[in-house]
Every structure is written in structure tokens, then in C-alpha cells.
Design a protein around this motif. Sequence first.
Motif, mmCIF file in Angstrom:
data_model
loop_
_atom_site.group_PDB
_atom_site.id
_atom_site.type_symbol
_atom_site.label_atom_id
_atom_site.label_comp_id
_atom_site.label_asym_id
_atom_site.label_seq_id
_atom_site.Cartn_x
_atom_site.Cartn_y
_atom_site.Cartn_z
ATOM 1 N N ASN A 20 0.815 -1.215 0.000
ATOM 2 C CA ASN A 20 0.000 0.000 0.000
ATOM 3 C C ASN A 20 0.850 1.267 0.000
ATOM 4 O OD1 ASN A 20 -2.502 -1.444 -0.036
ATOM 5 N ND2 ASN A 20 -2.035 -2.032 2.075
ATOM 6 N N HIS A 21 2.077 1.189 0.520
ATOM 7 C CA HIS A 21 3.011 2.294 0.274
ATOM 8 C C HIS A 21 3.324 2.365 -1.217
ATOM 9 C CE1 HIS A 21 3.809 3.697 4.304
ATOM 10 N NE2 HIS A 21 4.130 2.474 4.727
ATOM 11 N N ALA A 22 3.539 1.200 -1.833
ATOM 12 C CA ALA A 22 3.797 1.180 -3.275
ATOM 13 C C ALA A 22 2.610 1.745 -4.052
ATOM 14 C CB ALA A 22 4.109 -0.244 -3.733
ATOM 15 N N ALA A 23 1.399 1.426 -3.597
ATOM 16 C CA ALA A 23 0.205 1.950 -4.271
ATOM 17 C C ALA A 23 0.143 3.471 -4.193
ATOM 18 C CB ALA A 23 -1.053 1.334 -3.659
ATOM 19 N N THR A 24 0.692 4.046 -3.128
ATOM 20 C CA THR A 24 0.718 5.502 -2.998
ATOM 21 C C THR A 24 1.493 6.140 -4.135
ATOM 22 O OG1 THR A 24 0.624 5.274 -0.587
ATOM 23 C CG2 THR A 24 1.315 7.406 -1.451
ATOM 24 N N ALA A 25 2.525 5.456 -4.611
ATOM 25 C CA ALA A 25 3.301 5.982 -5.736
ATOM 26 C C ALA A 25 2.431 6.174 -6.968
ATOM 27 C CB ALA A 25 4.467 5.039 -6.046
ATOM 28 N N LEU A 26 1.398 5.358 -7.108
ATOM 29 C CA LEU A 26 0.498 5.489 -8.256
ATOM 30 C C LEU A 26 -0.264 6.803 -8.206
ATOM 31 C CD1 LEU A 26 -0.971 1.861 -8.230
ATOM 32 C CD2 LEU A 26 0.868 2.746 -9.700
ATOM 33 N N VAL A 27 -0.706 7.196 -7.017
ATOM 34 C CA VAL A 27 -1.430 8.463 -6.868
ATOM 35 C C VAL A 27 -0.508 9.633 -7.186
ATOM 36 C CG1 VAL A 27 -2.697 9.926 -5.259
ATOM 37 C CG2 VAL A 27 -2.979 7.448 -5.162
ATOM 38 N N ILE A 28 0.729 9.560 -6.682
ATOM 39 C CA ILE A 28 1.689 10.635 -6.961
ATOM 40 C C ILE A 28 1.983 10.709 -8.458
ATOM 41 C CG2 ILE A 28 4.008 11.496 -6.466
ATOM 42 C CD1 ILE A 28 3.821 10.040 -3.759
ATOM 43 N N LYS A 29 2.023 9.561 -9.104
ATOM 44 C CA LYS A 29 2.269 9.513 -10.550
ATOM 45 C C LYS A 29 1.174 10.234 -11.330
ATOM 46 C CE LYS A 29 4.226 7.865 -14.367
ATOM 47 N NZ LYS A 29 5.537 8.386 -14.860
ATOM 48 N N THR A 30 -0.061 10.156 -10.849
ATOM 49 C CA THR A 30 -1.146 10.856 -11.544
ATOM 50 C C THR A 30 -0.974 12.370 -11.448
ATOM 51 O OG1 THR A 30 -2.617 10.867 -9.603
ATOM 52 C CG2 THR A 30 -2.747 8.964 -11.067
ATOM 53 N N TYR A 79 2.030 13.863 -10.986
ATOM 54 C CA TYR A 79 3.304 14.210 -11.632
ATOM 55 C C TYR A 79 3.621 13.146 -12.685
ATOM 56 C CZ TYR A 79 3.783 17.350 -7.651
ATOM 57 O OH TYR A 79 3.576 18.334 -6.709
ATOM 58 N N PRO A 80 2.937 13.185 -13.806
ATOM 59 C CA PRO A 80 3.053 12.101 -14.804
ATOM 60 C C PRO A 80 4.451 11.943 -15.396
ATOM 61 C CG PRO A 80 1.779 13.952 -15.666
ATOM 62 C CD PRO A 80 1.937 14.199 -14.209
ATOM 63 N N ASP A 81 5.270 12.988 -15.352
ATOM 64 C CA ASP A 81 6.614 12.888 -15.913
ATOM 65 C C ASP A 81 7.614 12.266 -14.944
ATOM 66 O OD1 ASP A 81 5.792 14.055 -18.296
ATOM 67 O OD2 ASP A 81 6.252 16.094 -17.628
ATOM 68 N N ASP A 127 9.421 19.775 -10.497
ATOM 69 C CA ASP A 127 8.289 18.848 -10.362
ATOM 70 C C ASP A 127 8.730 17.509 -9.780
ATOM 71 O OD1 ASP A 127 6.568 20.713 -11.301
ATOM 72 O OD2 ASP A 127 6.170 19.751 -13.229
ATOM 73 N N LEU A 128 9.854 17.001 -10.244
ATOM 74 C CA LEU A 128 10.351 15.728 -9.710
ATOM 75 C C LEU A 128 10.723 15.869 -8.245
ATOM 76 C CD1 LEU A 128 11.114 12.796 -10.187
ATOM 77 C CD2 LEU A 128 13.388 13.578 -10.925
ATOM 78 N N ALA A 136 9.326 17.861 -6.077
ATOM 79 C CA ALA A 136 8.073 17.882 -5.328
ATOM 80 C C ALA A 136 7.477 16.488 -5.216
ATOM 81 C CB ALA A 136 7.085 18.828 -5.999
ATOM 82 N N ALA A 137 7.543 15.722 -6.307
ATOM 83 C CA ALA A 137 6.991 14.364 -6.307
ATOM 84 C C ALA A 137 7.740 13.468 -5.331
ATOM 85 C CB ALA A 137 7.048 13.776 -7.715
ATOM 86 N N VAL A 138 9.060 13.537 -5.337
ATOM 87 C CA VAL A 138 9.863 12.719 -4.423
ATOM 88 C C VAL A 138 9.628 13.137 -2.981
ATOM 89 C CG1 VAL A 138 12.229 12.202 -3.703
ATOM 90 C CG2 VAL A 138 11.611 12.131 -6.133
ATOM 91 N N ALA A 139 9.578 14.438 -2.734
ATOM 92 C CA ALA A 139 9.313 14.918 -1.378
ATOM 93 C C ALA A 139 7.950 14.436 -0.889
ATOM 94 C CB ALA A 139 9.388 16.448 -1.349
ATOM 95 N N LEU A 140 6.964 14.475 -1.758
ATOM 96 C CA LEU A 140 5.634 13.999 -1.400
ATOM 97 C C LEU A 140 5.661 12.502 -1.108
ATOM 98 C CD1 LEU A 140 2.651 14.736 -1.098
ATOM 99 C CD2 LEU A 140 2.357 14.296 -3.541
ATOM 100 N N GLY A 141 6.407 11.752 -1.914
ATOM 101 C CA GLY A 141 6.523 10.314 -1.677
ATOM 102 C C GLY A 141 7.143 10.000 -0.331
ATOM 103 N N ILE A 142 8.228 10.687 -0.004
ATOM 104 C CA ILE A 142 8.885 10.456 1.293
ATOM 105 C C ILE A 142 7.950 10.815 2.432
ATOM 106 C CG2 ILE A 142 10.787 11.184 2.780
ATOM 107 C CD1 ILE A 142 12.416 11.669 0.187
#
Length: 211
Positions: A5-15, A17-19, A92-93, A95-101
Motif C-alpha cells: 500500500n506504500h507502493a500503491a501511494t506511488a500510483l497516486v503521486i504519478k497521476t 506528476y506524470p513525468d 516537479d520531480l 516535489a513528487a519525491v518529497a511527497l513520496g517520502i
Amino acid sequence: MFAINHAATALVIKTAYPDAPIAVLLVSVQLIEIFWVILNFIGVEKTRTKDMVRTVKDVELAYMPFSHSIASTIVLTLGAWALIALGFGRVDLGAAVALGIGSHIALDLMSHARDIAFAPFMESRKFGVGLYERPAVAFVFETAYGIFCWWIYGGSSTLLGIIVFFNLANASFFLKAIPGPEKYLAHRPMWITAVVALQIVVTAVLVGMFS
């Protein structure tokens, strides 16, 4: 929260930040847990269990102020953002990584008992909503959360099957009525660490392949 479910969170972040490469996002959402695995293996952080392990409630994350604390997460999040956004110019990347952490500690605060310190060497007060004190409720929440992430992402049926499968595979850790391997983990903290490490790798690879 369990690895799938942590891995699933990456899917939401991907939406959002699609790049952002999915592999980078999958590492970011598990970076705190990767540090926890390493620090447990080298003996800096400690995990204990009750005499019998029947559910997650019987596993005690006794000492983990360096990997799982609010302050260390803030430092890691800001450091990753500064390195990527300011150092490499990938705003953008970053922000995406910071959000993931940051997502990792946010989700763990919801699921864990009060075992998350504010900062290293400041452990007089710990935080955690304590869903794992009610394992059956936690199981429903985690499974629903994983499916919700898949729905937001709009993934394939195969990806949904992976998320559901790993949640169901973890059912014995939540439901006493279902026998499972957890009974062999009593007083074997390194086994627990190894199981977590294995789940991180396997779920990240599968979610990355089928996302």
C-alpha cells in the motif's frame, strides 16, 4: 502500513506528476522503510515481539527514531527536494519525491501504535493513531486504501489483482482466525526485518512493471 500500500501511494503521486519515473516514486515512498531495514540489520534500531505473534499488534517497533520520526522525515523530505529541485533543476520531480517520502510517515502515523517519535533523542512523547491496535479494522482500511490508489491511477486489472493479492496475502497478520507465518516470527526480529525487505522489493518491482 504494509509495503504493497506504500507502493500503491506511488500510483497516486504519478497521476499528479506524470513525468516522474515510477521507479523513482516507488523508491521515494519506501525510502524511510529502507532506512529502517538497514538500521535494524546493523543494530541501531530495534524491533521486539511478544512471546507469541498472532497479528501485527504483537510486533513492537521498539526503537526507530532515526528512520521513523517526524523531524527526520522533514529533514529527509526537504533535503531530497533541495537536491532535486534546486541542485538539478527538476522542480516537479523534487516535489513528487518529497511527497513520496512524506507520505510514508503520514500513513504510518495512521496505522502504527504510539511508536513514532518527534525526533531522535526526543522520545518522551510518541505519536500514532493506532489502527494496528485493531488489526481487523486496519486490514479493511489498508485493503481499501490500496484499491483506492489503484482507482485514482486508473490502472489495469492486473495491477488491481497485484494490490488485492498482496493485501490478502497479509491477512494472517491482521486476522487471528487465519493461520500464517507470523507465528514463526516471535523473538526473531531479524526475520521480521527480512520479511519487510522482501515485501518492499517484490511489491515495488511488480507495481512498477504493471503500472
